[in-house]
Motif scaffolding. Structure first.
Motif, PDB file in Angstrom:
ATOM      1  N   GLY A   1      -5.303  -7.162   9.342  1.00 52.71           N
ATOM      2  CA  GLY A   1      -4.708  -6.891   8.035  1.00 52.71           C
ATOM      3  C   GLY A   1      -5.117  -5.535   7.493  1.00 52.71           C
ATOM      4  N   SER A   2      -6.372  -5.176   7.677  1.00 51.14           N
ATOM      5  CA  SER A   2      -6.874  -3.886   7.193  1.00 51.14           C
ATOM      6  C   SER A   2      -6.319  -2.735   8.016  1.00 51.14           C
ATOM      7  N   LEU A   3      -6.271  -2.918   9.343  1.00 48.42           N
ATOM      8  CA  LEU A   3      -5.778  -1.867  10.231  1.00 48.42           C
ATOM      9  C   LEU A   3      -4.337  -1.490   9.895  1.00 48.42           C
ATOM     10  N   VAL A   4      -3.482  -2.485   9.800  1.00 49.99           N
ATOM     11  CA  VAL A   4      -2.069  -2.238   9.515  1.00 49.99           C
ATOM     12  C   VAL A   4      -1.854  -1.954   8.029  1.00 49.99           C
ATOM     13  N   GLY A   5      -2.502  -2.755   7.183  1.00 45.02           N
ATOM     14  CA  GLY A   5      -2.262  -2.655   5.743  1.00 45.02           C
ATOM     15  C   GLY A   5      -2.645  -1.334   5.129  1.00 45.02           C
ATOM     16  N   TYR A   6      -3.761  -0.754   5.577  1.00 42.53           N
ATOM     17  CA  TYR A   6      -4.224   0.511   5.004  1.00 42.53           C
ATOM     18  C   TYR A   6      -3.713   1.731   5.776  1.00 42.53           C
ATOM     19  N   PHE A   7      -2.909   1.491   6.819  1.00 41.15           N
ATOM     20  CA  PHE A   7      -2.396   2.609   7.615  1.00 41.15           C
ATOM     21  C   PHE A   7      -1.572   3.615   6.800  1.00 41.15           C
ATOM     22  N   PRO A   8      -0.866   3.192   5.740  1.00 37.84           N
ATOM     23  CA  PRO A   8      -0.115   4.173   4.934  1.00 37.84           C
ATOM     24  C   PRO A   8      -0.954   5.328   4.406  1.00 37.84           C
ATOM     25  N   SER A   9      -2.263   5.130   4.268  1.00 38.04           N
ATOM     26  CA  SER A   9      -3.105   6.228   3.779  1.00 38.04           C
ATOM     27  C   SER A   9      -3.110   7.411   4.740  1.00 38.04           C
ATOM     28  N   THR A  10      -2.672   7.197   5.993  1.00 39.44           N
ATOM     29  CA  THR A  10      -2.639   8.290   6.973  1.00 39.44           C
ATOM     30  C   THR A  10      -1.361   9.121   6.878  1.00 39.44           C
TER      31      THR A  10
ATOM     32  N   TYR B   1       0.825  -1.217   0.000  1.00 40.32           N
ATOM     33  CA  TYR B   1       0.000   0.000   0.000  1.00 40.32           C
ATOM     34  C   TYR B   1       0.855   1.262   0.000  1.00 40.32           C
ATOM     35  N   CYS B   2       2.036   1.207   0.617  1.00 38.84           N
ATOM     36  CA  CYS B   2       2.941   2.357   0.572  1.00 38.84           C
ATOM     37  C   CYS B   2       3.333   2.678  -0.871  1.00 38.84           C
ATOM     38  N   VAL B   3       3.602   1.643  -1.664  1.00 42.47           N
ATOM     39  CA  VAL B   3       3.944   1.837  -3.076  1.00 42.47           C
ATOM     40  C   VAL B   3       2.710   2.275  -3.856  1.00 42.47           C
ATOM     41  N   TYR B   4       1.564   1.647  -3.553  1.00 45.68           N
ATOM     42  CA  TYR B   4       0.314   1.974  -4.239  1.00 45.68           C
ATOM     43  C   TYR B   4      -0.041   3.455  -4.100  1.00 45.68           C
ATOM     44  N   CYS B   5       0.170   4.029  -2.932  1.00 45.43           N
ATOM     45  CA  CYS B   5      -0.145   5.447  -2.717  1.00 45.43           C
ATOM     46  C   CYS B   5       0.647   6.340  -3.671  1.00 45.43           C
TER      47      CYS B   5
ATOM     48  N   THR C   1       0.917  12.477   2.451  1.00 43.08           N
ATOM     49  CA  THR C   1       1.580  13.664   2.996  1.00 43.08           C
ATOM     50  C   THR C   1       3.078  13.603   2.747  1.00 43.08           C
ATOM     51  N   LEU C   2       3.657  12.415   2.916  1.00 39.47           N
ATOM     52  CA  LEU C   2       5.090  12.229   2.684  1.00 39.47           C
ATOM     53  C   LEU C   2       5.457  12.537   1.234  1.00 39.47           C
ATOM     54  N   TYR C   3       4.743  11.922   0.313  1.00 38.17           N
ATOM     55  CA  TYR C   3       5.041  12.140  -1.103  1.00 38.17           C
ATOM     56  C   TYR C   3       4.769  13.584  -1.520  1.00 38.17           C
ATOM     57  N   GLY C   4       3.658  14.123  -1.054  1.00 40.08           N
ATOM     58  CA  GLY C   4       3.300  15.495  -1.408  1.00 40.08           C
ATOM     59  C   GLY C   4       4.322  16.508  -0.909  1.00 40.08           C
ATOM     60  N   SER C   5       4.829  16.298   0.305  1.00 46.04           N
ATOM     61  CA  SER C   5       5.815  17.225   0.854  1.00 46.04           C
ATOM     62  C   SER C   5       7.114  17.184   0.054  1.00 46.04           C
ATOM     63  N   MET C   6       7.457  16.006  -0.460  1.00 47.17           N
ATOM     64  CA  MET C   6       8.657  15.895  -1.302  1.00 47.17           C
ATOM     65  C   MET C   6       8.521  16.756  -2.553  1.00 47.17           C
ATOM     66  N   LEU C   7       7.343  16.718  -3.164  1.00 50.08           N
ATOM     67  CA  LEU C   7       7.114  17.483  -4.393  1.00 50.08           C
ATOM     68  C   LEU C   7       7.056  18.985  -4.107  1.00 50.08           C
ATOM     69  N   ASP C   8       6.511  19.355  -2.950  1.00 49.13           N
ATOM     70  CA  ASP C   8       6.437  20.776  -2.595  1.00 49.13           C
ATOM     71  C   ASP C   8       7.823  21.346  -2.287  1.00 49.13           C
TER      72      ASP C   8
ATOM     73  N   GLY D   1       2.180   0.710 -16.978  1.00 54.26           N
ATOM     74  CA  GLY D   1       2.764  -0.617 -16.820  1.00 54.26           C
ATOM     75  C   GLY D   1       3.178  -0.869 -15.377  1.00 54.26           C
ATOM     76  N   PHE D   2       3.799   0.132 -14.767  1.00 56.64           N
ATOM     77  CA  PHE D   2       4.181  -0.005 -13.362  1.00 56.64           C
ATOM     78  C   PHE D   2       2.928  -0.136 -12.492  1.00 56.64           C
ATOM     79  N   GLY D   3       1.919   0.679 -12.793  1.00 53.58           N
ATOM     80  CA  GLY D   3       0.668   0.600 -12.040  1.00 53.58           C
ATOM     81  C   GLY D   3       0.036  -0.777 -12.121  1.00 53.58           C
ATOM     82  N   ALA D   4       0.132  -1.400 -13.295  1.00 46.67           N
ATOM     83  CA  ALA D   4      -0.440  -2.740 -13.476  1.00 46.67           C
ATOM     84  C   ALA D   4       0.226  -3.746 -12.542  1.00 46.67           C
ATOM     85  N   ILE D   5       1.547  -3.627 -12.374  1.00 45.41           N
ATOM     86  CA  ILE D   5       2.264  -4.520 -11.448  1.00 45.41           C
ATOM     87  C   ILE D   5       1.701  -4.380 -10.041  1.00 45.41           C
ATOM     88  N   ILE D   6       1.529  -3.140  -9.604  1.00 46.81           N
ATOM     89  CA  ILE D   6       1.048  -2.895  -8.242  1.00 46.81           C
ATOM     90  C   ILE D   6      -0.397  -3.351  -8.072  1.00 46.81           C
ATOM     91  N   PHE D   7      -1.221  -3.170  -9.099  1.00 45.39           N
ATOM     92  CA  PHE D   7      -2.619  -3.609  -9.001  1.00 45.39           C
ATOM     93  C   PHE D   7      -2.728  -5.130  -8.912  1.00 45.39           C
TER      94      PHE D   7
END
Length: 428
Positions: A369-378, A245-249, A382-389, A336-342
């Protein structure tokens, strides 16, 4: 009646479980349309509900916070009541909340509605759905069944979303049209909830402890929750999902990347978004399931191999001279990269069967699994966005992509440990 050791119908009765699976897919493809209202009606929500960007963002934040806290309680709840009741109750609850949203409530009411949608959709429904899907397939079919779930969700999601947009347009793209679209989403999910009540089979709710002593459903559910929490293999699966999920984001930032670096025309943005949002989900699900079940013979092994492919593919993308490349090449590479992750995202809950999670604690396992697995959405966005800013231009995007590579490497090591754990469990 022919059944296997998991109680799954086989032989001539197998059609019944596929029918049940189809009902589950209908629910999974409709229940999140209201909580994702912004995907189809972002601008109309601003125009006719009087919402600002910040207010819509706050509603999504409330949704995420309730989801995170609620999944802790779901570890107990998901095995306490029959999936028939949990699934139908949550679907109808979401629909009724949608009817309330169609009244264009005050901002406080809007926030409350999103909190309730999170309770019904993420806390009550999602772990139980995953549990129900697991129980419709044999151990050899786990990759495919979760892959078909993802593909089926994509198909239903597309049909329902475009139907709501058609209603909105037919009613003059007005406030009445927005209400019509919301009521359509609400009506569909209520109908599916009613259908689920009559057609989804009951669970056998445990009332005994590990020694066979009768202790009551509440005590048994609590004991099952503690059993799941103490089962380390479940946490290994959960952190494997976390890594995916970290990569998916990071896929979210392919559109601004193509826009900023490749100057992607506005006409292509819509086409790319549709392919990325719907096309990859519908294709990636069955492909990932097939590869996991038929090629690697193990979902955990497939995820491990896919992490390697993802890391190598993204390394190549980072090294390419994007400023001098054709837009269609950029689109092909990112899709193509997105397809790998999906393909990974479609099957990342399937290893719950490989680690031999007992049937009676399937719901608790899926909640963890859901609690830990989807936690990257929190934090990931923000991490990726701050890098771009902080680092505009190609340098910022390369930082995002290299971070995705790092998460893929971490995921490889976690999934390798998962494969090791599964091998030891099979030899025991």
């Amino acid at each position: 009646m022919e059944t296997n050791t998991k109680g799954i119908q086989t032989g001539k009765y197998a059609a019944n479980r596929w029918f049940t699976f189809a009902i589950l897919v209908l629910g999974a493809g409709t229940i999140f349309k209201l909580s994702s209202l912004k995907d189809a009606f972002y601008v109309p929500m601003q125009q006719y509900m009087g919402l600002t960007h910040t207010q819509i963002g706050m509603a999504l934040s409330v949704y995420g916070m309730v989801q995170t806290v609620g999944l802790i309680f779901s570890i107990y709840l998901s095995d306490r009541f029959s999936k028939k009741y949990m699934i139908s109750f949550s679907l109808v609850g979401v629909g009724l909340t949608g009817i309330y949203l169609s009244t264009f409530p005050t901002y406080a009411g809007f926030l409350a509605a999103f909190a309730i949608l999170a309770i019904f959709g993420e806390v009550v429904y999602w772990p139980v759905l995953l549990k129900a899907v697991r129980l419709t397939a044999t151990e050899e079919e786990q990759g495919r069944i979760f892959g078909f779930l993802e593909a089926g969700r994509g198909v239903v999601d597309t049909i329902v979303a475009f139907s709501a947009l058609a209603i909105f347009s037919a009613m003059g793209s007005s406030a009445a049209g927005l209400k019509g679209g919301i009521l359509f989403f609400s009506g569909v999910v209520i109908v599916v909830g009613i259908i689920s009540f009559f057609l989804v089979p009951h669970d056998e709710i445990r009332e005994t402890d590990d020694s066979g002593e009768k202790i009551g459903k509440n005590a048994a559910a609590f004991q099952g929750m503690m059993q799941a929490v103490k089962m380390k293999e479940i946490w290994v699966v959960a952190f494997t999902i976390f890594s995916v999920y970290c990569v998916y984001c990071g896929l979210t930032y392919f559109i601004p990347f193509l826009n900023d670096i490749y100057a992607m025309p506005a006409a292509l943005v819509g086409a790319y978004g549709i392919i990325n949002q719907y096309g990859l989900k519908m294709i990636g699900g069955p492909v990932g399931g097939f590869l996991a079940d038929k090629v690697t013979k193990s979902t955990a092994k497939y995820i491990r191999a896919a992490f390697v492919v993802a890391a190598v593919a993204m390394t190549v993308i980072v090294m390419l001279p994007h400023e001098n490349m054709n837009i269609y090449v950029g689109m092909t590479l990112t899709l193509g990269f997105g397809a790998i992750i999906f393909t990974m995202r479609a099957v990342f809950f399937a290893p719950m069967d490989e680690i031999k999670v007992p049937i009676e604690i399937s719901g608790a396992a899926m909640s963890i699994g859901s609690l830990v697995g989807y936690f990257p959405s929190t934090f990931a966005y923000t991490l990726y966005g701050s890098m771009l800013d902080k680092t505009p231009g190609i340098a910022g995007y390369k930082m995002v992509f290299m971070t995705m590579i790092a998460f893929s490497v971490v995921g490889f090591f976690i999934s390798s440990y998962l494969v090791h754990v599964i091998k030891k469990k099979q030899q025991a």
